[in-house]
Motif scaffolding. Structure first.
Motif, PDB file in Angstrom:
ATOM      1  N   PHE A 182       9.188 -10.561  41.534  1.00 28.55           N
ATOM      2  CA  PHE A 182       9.014 -11.197  40.235  1.00 28.55           C
ATOM      3  C   PHE A 182       8.132 -10.375  39.302  1.00 28.55           C
ATOM      4  CE2 PHE A 182      10.137 -14.539  43.138  1.00 28.55           C
ATOM      5  CZ  PHE A 182      10.820 -15.480  42.394  1.00 28.55           C
ATOM      6  N   VAL A 183       8.358 -10.580  38.011  1.00 23.12           N
ATOM      7  CA  VAL A 183       7.390 -10.182  36.991  1.00 23.12           C
ATOM      8  C   VAL A 183       6.741 -11.460  36.491  1.00 23.12           C
ATOM      9  CG1 VAL A 183       7.097  -9.335  34.635  1.00 23.12           C
ATOM     10  CG2 VAL A 183       8.401  -7.997  36.279  1.00 23.12           C
ATOM     11  N   ILE A 184       5.422 -11.506  36.599  1.00 22.36           N
ATOM     12  CA  ILE A 184       4.643 -12.671  36.207  1.00 22.36           C
ATOM     13  C   ILE A 184       3.855 -12.315  34.964  1.00 22.36           C
ATOM     14  CG2 ILE A 184       2.781 -14.232  36.885  1.00 22.36           C
ATOM     15  CD1 ILE A 184       4.611 -12.384  39.600  1.00 22.36           C
ATOM     16  N   ILE A 185       3.954 -13.133  33.939  1.00 24.80           N
ATOM     17  CA  ILE A 185       3.213 -12.883  32.701  1.00 24.80           C
ATOM     18  C   ILE A 185       2.085 -13.905  32.630  1.00 24.80           C
ATOM     19  CG2 ILE A 185       3.355 -12.611  30.204  1.00 24.80           C
ATOM     20  CD1 ILE A 185       6.366 -12.175  30.566  1.00 24.80           C
ATOM     21  N   HIS A 186       0.878 -13.457  32.922  1.00 27.55           N
ATOM     22  CA  HIS A 186      -0.293 -14.318  33.021  1.00 27.55           C
ATOM     23  C   HIS A 186      -1.119 -14.212  31.741  1.00 27.55           C
ATOM     24  CE1 HIS A 186      -4.160 -15.850  34.569  1.00 27.55           C
ATOM     25  NE2 HIS A 186      -3.440 -16.463  35.497  1.00 27.55           N
ATOM     26  N   ARG A 187      -1.662 -15.332  31.311  1.00 24.15           N
ATOM     27  CA  ARG A 187      -2.382 -15.347  30.036  1.00 24.15           C
ATOM     28  C   ARG A 187      -3.586 -14.397  30.040  1.00 24.15           C
ATOM     29  NH1 ARG A 187      -0.403 -19.534  27.080  1.00 24.15           N
ATOM     30  NH2 ARG A 187       0.670 -21.167  28.275  1.00 24.15           N
ATOM     31  N   GLU A 188      -4.261 -14.251  31.170  1.00 21.68           N
ATOM     32  CA  GLU A 188      -5.459 -13.412  31.237  1.00 21.68           C
ATOM     33  C   GLU A 188      -5.225 -12.101  31.982  1.00 21.68           C
ATOM     34  OE1 GLU A 188      -8.603 -15.722  32.891  1.00 21.68           O
ATOM     35  OE2 GLU A 188      -8.657 -17.147  31.221  1.00 21.68           O
ATOM     36  N   ARG A 189      -4.437 -12.135  33.047  1.00 20.90           N
ATOM     37  CA  ARG A 189      -4.219 -10.933  33.857  1.00 20.90           C
ATOM     38  C   ARG A 189      -3.145 -10.021  33.291  1.00 20.90           C
ATOM     39  NH1 ARG A 189      -6.123 -11.262  39.327  1.00 20.90           N
ATOM     40  NH2 ARG A 189      -7.205 -13.228  39.762  1.00 20.90           N
ATOM     41  N   GLY A 190      -2.337 -10.531  32.370  1.00 16.38           N
ATOM     42  CA  GLY A 190      -1.308  -9.707  31.746  1.00 16.38           C
ATOM     43  C   GLY A 190       0.005  -9.728  32.508  1.00 16.38           C
ATOM     44  N   ILE A 191       0.733  -8.611  32.435  1.00 17.06           N
ATOM     45  CA  ILE A 191       2.062  -8.502  33.037  1.00 17.06           C
ATOM     46  C   ILE A 191       1.925  -7.915  34.434  1.00 17.06           C
ATOM     47  CG2 ILE A 191       4.345  -7.451  32.811  1.00 17.06           C
ATOM     48  CD1 ILE A 191       3.840  -7.339  29.780  1.00 17.06           C
ATOM     49  N   LEU A 192       2.410  -8.656  35.433  1.00 13.67           N
ATOM     50  CA  LEU A 192       2.252  -8.269  36.831  1.00 13.67           C
ATOM     51  C   LEU A 192       3.603  -8.234  37.519  1.00 13.67           C
ATOM     52  CD1 LEU A 192      -0.618 -10.808  37.635  1.00 13.67           C
ATOM     53  CD2 LEU A 192      -0.927  -8.400  36.972  1.00 13.67           C
ATOM     54  N   ALA A 193       3.892  -7.147  38.223  1.00 11.61           N
ATOM     55  CA  ALA A 193       5.059  -7.089  39.100  1.00 11.61           C
ATOM     56  C   ALA A 193       4.557  -7.353  40.512  1.00 11.61           C
ATOM     57  CB  ALA A 193       5.747  -5.735  39.009  1.00 11.61           C
ATOM     58  N   LYS A 194       5.030  -8.434  41.135  1.00  6.73           N
ATOM     59  CA  LYS A 194       4.494  -8.844  42.433  1.00  6.73           C
ATOM     60  C   LYS A 194       5.582  -9.486  43.289  1.00  6.73           C
ATOM     61  CE  LYS A 194       0.173  -7.776  41.527  1.00  6.73           C
ATOM     62  NZ  LYS A 194      -0.513  -6.680  42.244  1.00  6.73           N
ATOM     63  N   ARG A 195       5.233  -9.658  44.557  1.00  8.25           N
ATOM     64  CA  ARG A 195       6.038 -10.461  45.473  1.00  8.25           C
ATOM     65  C   ARG A 195       5.339 -11.813  45.647  1.00  8.25           C
ATOM     66  NH1 ARG A 195       8.519  -7.465  50.465  1.00  8.25           N
ATOM     67  NH2 ARG A 195       9.724  -6.735  48.662  1.00  8.25           N
ATOM     68  N   ILE A 196       6.073 -12.890  45.494  1.00  7.57           N
ATOM     69  CA  ILE A 196       5.505 -14.218  45.709  1.00  7.57           C
ATOM     70  C   ILE A 196       5.718 -14.585  47.174  1.00  7.57           C
ATOM     71  CG2 ILE A 196       5.624 -16.669  45.090  1.00  7.57           C
ATOM     72  CD1 ILE A 196       6.586 -15.844  42.329  1.00  7.57           C
ATOM     73  N   VAL A 197       4.615 -14.815  47.892  1.00  9.71           N
ATOM     74  CA  VAL A 197       4.714 -15.112  49.330  1.00  9.71           C
ATOM     75  C   VAL A 197       4.530 -16.592  49.618  1.00  9.71           C
ATOM     76  CG1 VAL A 197       4.055 -12.811  50.086  1.00  9.71           C
ATOM     77  CG2 VAL A 197       2.271 -14.499  49.620  1.00  9.71           C
TER      78      VAL A 197
END
Length: 243
Positions: A185-200
């Motif tokens: 996933f790409v997660i767009i977080h209000r404070e951490r910004g744009i993150l490419a991660k695996r959701i476990v």
């Protein structure tokens, strides 16, 4: 009569006032020989190379370059009313999709411009080859950093500069179990910004997801879905050739 791709590239060459093929090559990053072949019609550029040419000249309309429809220069458009209207443009040219790109340089502006229709509309677009007309809302994100690089699983790694074709997971689906076994996933977080991660892990009761990096240097952490601006499945990866 519709123009050919080489004729449209030649129009750009003339419009920019170039007198040498090398000037066009330097402006686009293409080799001098390839630039010459494109302009002379000796070689047909693939969709990715057309995307490179279009991105090199911001004022050139992408659909015109790819299909010959419309005008060479971008026209003033009516503002869109919401982000759902800022979607990939389907073009019937060797079946590919023109998808808005959030580059490394555009990351900071993207968070502040998320609700700015003009900003979203003006994002550059790059072509993605597809085998069918995909449904949904798409964006392309450029990978930044090494958190998704893995020595153990290089085929699953995402490297700095990779381009990710991402499909939006609409908010009404966040309350259900996400398909974390199928997608990264790409997660767009209000404070951490744009993150490419695996959701476990997805805790539907707490509304939290646990994010995992493939690089062992980074620890897992959890975020609340209420703190997210957007959530996207990574459906394809485009990687430049590196030495």
């Amino acid at each position: 009569m519709d123009s050919t791709i080489s004729e449209r590239i030649k129009q750009i060459f003339d419009y920019k006032g170039f007198s040498k093929y090398s000037e066009f090559a330097d402006a686009t990053g293409l080799s001098h020989q390839v630039a010459s072949n494109y302009i002379k019609g000796k070689q047909k550029p693939d969709p990715e190379k057309l995307g490179i040419i279009q991105q090199s000249f911001d004022e050139i309309d992408a659909e015109w370059l790819l299909t010959g429809k419309g005008e060479m220069l971008k026209q003033t458009k009516e503002p869109v009313t919401d982000i759902k209207n800022v979607d990939a443009l389907w073009v019937n040219y060797e079946r590919f999709k023109l998808v808005p790109l959030v580059s490394h340089r555009a990351r900071a502006g993207f968070l502040s411009g998320w609700e700015d229709e003009e900003y979203l509309e003006d994002l550059p677009k790059i072509p993605w080859e597809v085998d069918r007309e995909y449904k949904g809302s798409y964006l392309t994100f450029e990978v930044s950093g090494d958190s998704m690089e893995s020595d153990e699983n290089p085929r699953e790694s995402l490297f700095e500069g990779d381009l990710l074709l991402c499909r939006e997971v609409q908010k009404q689906h966040w309350v259900n179990k996400l398909h974390i076994k199928k997608w990264d996933f790409v997660i767009i977080h209000r404070e951490r910004g744009i993150l490419a991660k695996r959701i476990v892990e997805h805790n539907t009761e707490k509304g939290e997801i646990t994010l995992h990096s493939l690089n062992d240097y980074y620890e897992d952490f959890s975020v609340n879905l209420d703190d997210l601006i957007g959530l996207y499945n990574i459906v394809d990866v485009k990687r430049s050739r590196r030495r």
